[in-house]
Design a protein around this motif. Structure first.
Motif, PDB file in Angstrom:
ATOM      1  N   MET A 115       7.212  29.160 -20.879  1.00 34.56           N
ATOM      2  CA  MET A 115       6.017  28.843 -21.654  1.00 34.56           C
ATOM      3  C   MET A 115       4.752  29.101 -20.834  1.00 34.56           C
ATOM      4  SD  MET A 115       7.267  25.460 -23.776  1.00 34.56           S
ATOM      5  CE  MET A 115       5.923  25.438 -24.945  1.00 34.56           C
ATOM      6  N   LEU A 116       4.787  28.782 -19.539  1.00 26.55           N
ATOM      7  CA  LEU A 116       3.628  29.061 -18.691  1.00 26.55           C
ATOM      8  C   LEU A 116       3.374  30.562 -18.604  1.00 26.55           C
ATOM      9  CD1 LEU A 116       4.149  26.516 -15.751  1.00 26.55           C
ATOM     10  CD2 LEU A 116       2.420  26.437 -17.564  1.00 26.55           C
ATOM     11  N   ARG A 117       4.434  31.337 -18.506  1.00 27.04           N
ATOM     12  CA  ARG A 117       4.278  32.790 -18.449  1.00 27.04           C
ATOM     13  C   ARG A 117       3.670  33.319 -19.748  1.00 27.04           C
ATOM     14  NH1 ARG A 117       9.388  36.750 -17.699  1.00 27.04           N
ATOM     15  NH2 ARG A 117       9.233  36.105 -15.518  1.00 27.04           N
ATOM     16  N   ARG A 118       4.128  32.815 -20.870  1.00 27.30           N
ATOM     17  CA  ARG A 118       3.591  33.273 -22.155  1.00 27.30           C
ATOM     18  C   ARG A 118       2.120  32.907 -22.296  1.00 27.30           C
ATOM     19  NH1 ARG A 118       8.722  30.933 -25.625  1.00 27.30           N
ATOM     20  NH2 ARG A 118      10.227  32.557 -25.050  1.00 27.30           N
TER      21      ARG A 118
ATOM     22  N   ARG B   4      -0.038  32.480 -19.880  1.00 25.83           N
ATOM     23  CA  ARG B   4      -0.813  33.363 -18.989  1.00 25.83           C
ATOM     24  C   ARG B   4      -1.023  34.739 -19.615  1.00 25.83           C
ATOM     25  NH1 ARG B   4       2.084  30.874 -14.578  1.00 25.83           N
ATOM     26  NH2 ARG B   4       3.668  32.504 -14.697  1.00 25.83           N
ATOM     27  N   LYS B   5      -0.077  35.161 -20.430  1.00 26.26           N
ATOM     28  CA  LYS B   5      -0.187  36.459 -21.108  1.00 26.26           C
ATOM     29  C   LYS B   5      -1.022  36.376 -22.387  1.00 26.26           C
ATOM     30  CE  LYS B   5       4.180  38.496 -19.529  1.00 26.26           C
ATOM     31  NZ  LYS B   5       5.500  39.035 -19.974  1.00 26.26           N
ATOM     32  N   GLY B   6      -1.484  35.174 -22.717  1.00 23.98           N
ATOM     33  CA  GLY B   6      -2.261  35.003 -23.940  1.00 23.98           C
ATOM     34  C   GLY B   6      -1.404  34.947 -25.187  1.00 23.98           C
ATOM     35  N   GLN B   7      -0.103  34.663 -25.023  1.00 24.01           N
ATOM     36  CA  GLN B   7       0.821  34.604 -26.144  1.00 24.01           C
ATOM     37  C   GLN B   7       1.086  33.155 -26.537  1.00 24.01           C
ATOM     38  OE1 GLN B   7       4.193  36.555 -24.385  1.00 24.01           O
ATOM     39  NE2 GLN B   7       3.435  38.617 -24.806  1.00 24.01           N
ATOM     40  N   SER B   8       1.668  32.967 -27.709  1.00 27.12           N
ATOM     41  CA  SER B   8       2.082  31.633 -28.121  1.00 27.12           C
ATOM     42  C   SER B   8       3.218  31.163 -27.210  1.00 27.12           C
ATOM     43  CB  SER B   8       2.575  31.656 -29.574  1.00 27.12           C
ATOM     44  OG  SER B   8       3.288  30.455 -29.872  1.00 27.12           O
ATOM     45  N   PRO B   9       3.178  29.912 -26.759  1.00 26.99           N
ATOM     46  CA  PRO B   9       4.267  29.416 -25.905  1.00 26.99           C
ATOM     47  C   PRO B   9       5.601  29.369 -26.628  1.00 26.99           C
ATOM     48  CG  PRO B   9       2.785  27.633 -26.539  1.00 26.99           C
ATOM     49  CD  PRO B   9       2.125  28.910 -26.951  1.00 26.99           C
ATOM     50  N   PHE B  10       5.570  29.452 -27.967  1.00 25.79           N
ATOM     51  CA  PHE B  10       6.809  29.416 -28.749  1.00 25.79           C
ATOM     52  C   PHE B  10       7.263  30.801 -29.192  1.00 25.79           C
ATOM     53  CE2 PHE B  10       4.838  25.244 -29.273  1.00 25.79           C
ATOM     54  CZ  PHE B  10       5.894  24.408 -28.947  1.00 25.79           C
ATOM     55  N   LYS B  11       6.585  31.843 -28.707  1.00 24.83           N
ATOM     56  CA  LYS B  11       6.944  33.211 -29.067  1.00 24.83           C
ATOM     57  C   LYS B  11       8.320  33.561 -28.487  1.00 24.83           C
ATOM     58  CE  LYS B  11       5.343  38.018 -28.560  1.00 24.83           C
ATOM     59  NZ  LYS B  11       6.550  38.506 -27.856  1.00 24.83           N
ATOM     60  N   ALA B  12       9.206  34.082 -29.323  1.00 24.44           N
ATOM     61  CA  ALA B  12      10.544  34.447 -28.858  1.00 24.44           C
ATOM     62  C   ALA B  12      10.471  35.713 -28.002  1.00 24.44           C
ATOM     63  CB  ALA B  12      11.460  34.688 -30.061  1.00 24.44           C
ATOM     64  N   ASP B  13      11.274  35.744 -26.945  1.00 20.73           N
ATOM     65  CA  ASP B  13      11.339  36.938 -26.106  1.00 20.73           C
ATOM     66  C   ASP B  13      12.694  36.996 -25.412  1.00 20.73           C
ATOM     67  OD1 ASP B  13      11.274  35.195 -23.904  1.00 20.73           O
ATOM     68  OD2 ASP B  13       9.105  35.355 -23.704  1.00 20.73           O
TER      69      ASP B  13
END
Length: 355
Positions: free
Chosen positions: A261-264, A266-275
């Motif tokens: 979640m911290l990485r997401r 930092r990337k400006g993405q939703s912390p709940f975005k699937a990857d």
């Protein structure tokens, strides 16, 4: 002991029967996971693991009429979470709706039992850290975090079930030794409900034709159950272990969720975005198969839980256990973020050494 064994066998049998009954029903109504996008399994797989595990636990608790009032609240909250998971498996619900329901379940737990995280222990060697009523929102956040931590880590066969098994066995051990014998039954009942699921999920039974998945219903139920037990084990009048130990019991799911979640963010993405950046994905991309990745991650989880349990019984100061946990998390987060740079450096070193 004989009575307890009867409880565990009953749970195992009921869960096993539920799986056999639910497989054709799930195929008929479309409660299946079909391969697409990030999902690369073969064929449509029934999403019934969570339903069957909950069925085994609920019928066992109801049948034997265990006297603990907490069990009735657990079945209520667990039933709501399983229902939420089933609808999510069917309709892919929005993150906001899932969080609202999880928040309501957390509130039911807090106000129904009158139990929440009010004391964090002697974390800073200056006396116990008391949260007072701030503990209520803190607990609600912890409930949501635990539910989603196990939901996020459920990415390869057996992983969520094995992570749950590590947590449940650890909690059973500490509750049993610490005198919370009645509460220690619930995590072991969960373990015996998970065994039939794992037999099918890992193709020990059925050899592909009987394969099932946990589904969101199962992974969220596990997360709820783990945080439920940790709060009882650390905050009730008969608490059997310290709050800092709880972090070690769920170390891998918790660290994986927070790091991702911290990485997401930092990337400006939703912390709940699937990857596909979770620990198990990285092991697969490194060339391990899913079974090898499962063994490595489970072993790592067992190691961390063992550190927590040993620290508990040796009464290692809370501050030292906290600093050690933060060091492990920092190393984990750094390794996850820079894994490919680390792998390239190791390969260069290896090639240089062999040359």
């Amino acid at each position: 002991m004989t009575d307890h064994l009867q409880l565990f066998i009953t749970t195992f049998v009921i869960t096993l029967l539920a799986i056999f009954l639910m497989i054709p029903i799930a195929n008929k109504i479309g409660l299946v996971d079909k391969p697409a996008g990030r999902k690369q399994h073969v064929g449509a797989v029934p999403l019934i693991g969570g339903i069957c595990v909950f069925t085994g636990v609920a019928l066992t608790l109801s049948w034997y009429g265990l006297p603990e009032n907490v069990h009735y609240y657990y079945l209520l909250c667990g039933g709501i979470i399983v229902l939420l998971g089933v609808f999510d498996d069917f309709y892919d619900l929005s993150v906001k709706l899932r969080l609202v329901v999880q928040l309501l379940v957390g509130a039911t737990m807090v106000y129904g039992l009158g139990l929440y995280v009010s004391n964090l222990g002697n974390l800073f060697a200056l006396g116990d850290v008391s949260l007072s009523y701030i503990g209520i929102p803190f607990t609600l956040i912890a409930v949501i975090a635990a539910i989603n931590a196990f939901n996020m880590i459920d990415g390869i066969d057996g992983l969520a079930g094995m992570m749950a098994g590590v947590s449940f066995v650890s909690v059973t051990l500490m509750m049993g030794v610490g005198g919370q014998l009645d509460h220690a039954l619930l995590p072991m009942i969960l373990v015996f409900a998970l065994i039939p699921y794992l037999l099918f999920n890992l193709d020990v039974v059925g050899k592909g034709k009987g394969k099932i998945f946990m589904g969101d219903a199962g992974s969220m139920l596990i997360g709820l159950t783990v945080i439920w037990l940790l709060i009882i084990g650390t905050q009730s009048d008969s608490a059997s272990f310290r709050p800092i130990t709880a972090l070690w019991v769920i170390a891998v799911p918790l660290m994986d969720m927070v790091a991702i979640m911290l990485r997401r963010i930092r990337k400006g993405q939703s912390p709940f975005k699937a990857d596909r950046e979770h620990l198990h994905h990285i092991f697969l991309r490194l060339g391990l198969n899913s079974r090898q990745a499962l063994v490595v991650i489970t072993s790592f989880s067992c190691m961390l839980a063992t550190i927590g349990v040993i620290g508990e019984y040796l009464m290692v100061p809370d501050l030292i256990m906290l600093l050690l946990f933060l060091a492990v998390f920092s190393a984990y987060s750094y390794g996850l973020q820079h894994i490919w740079r680390i792998i390239r450096a190791l390969r260069r070193y290896q090639n240089k050494g062999s040359g």
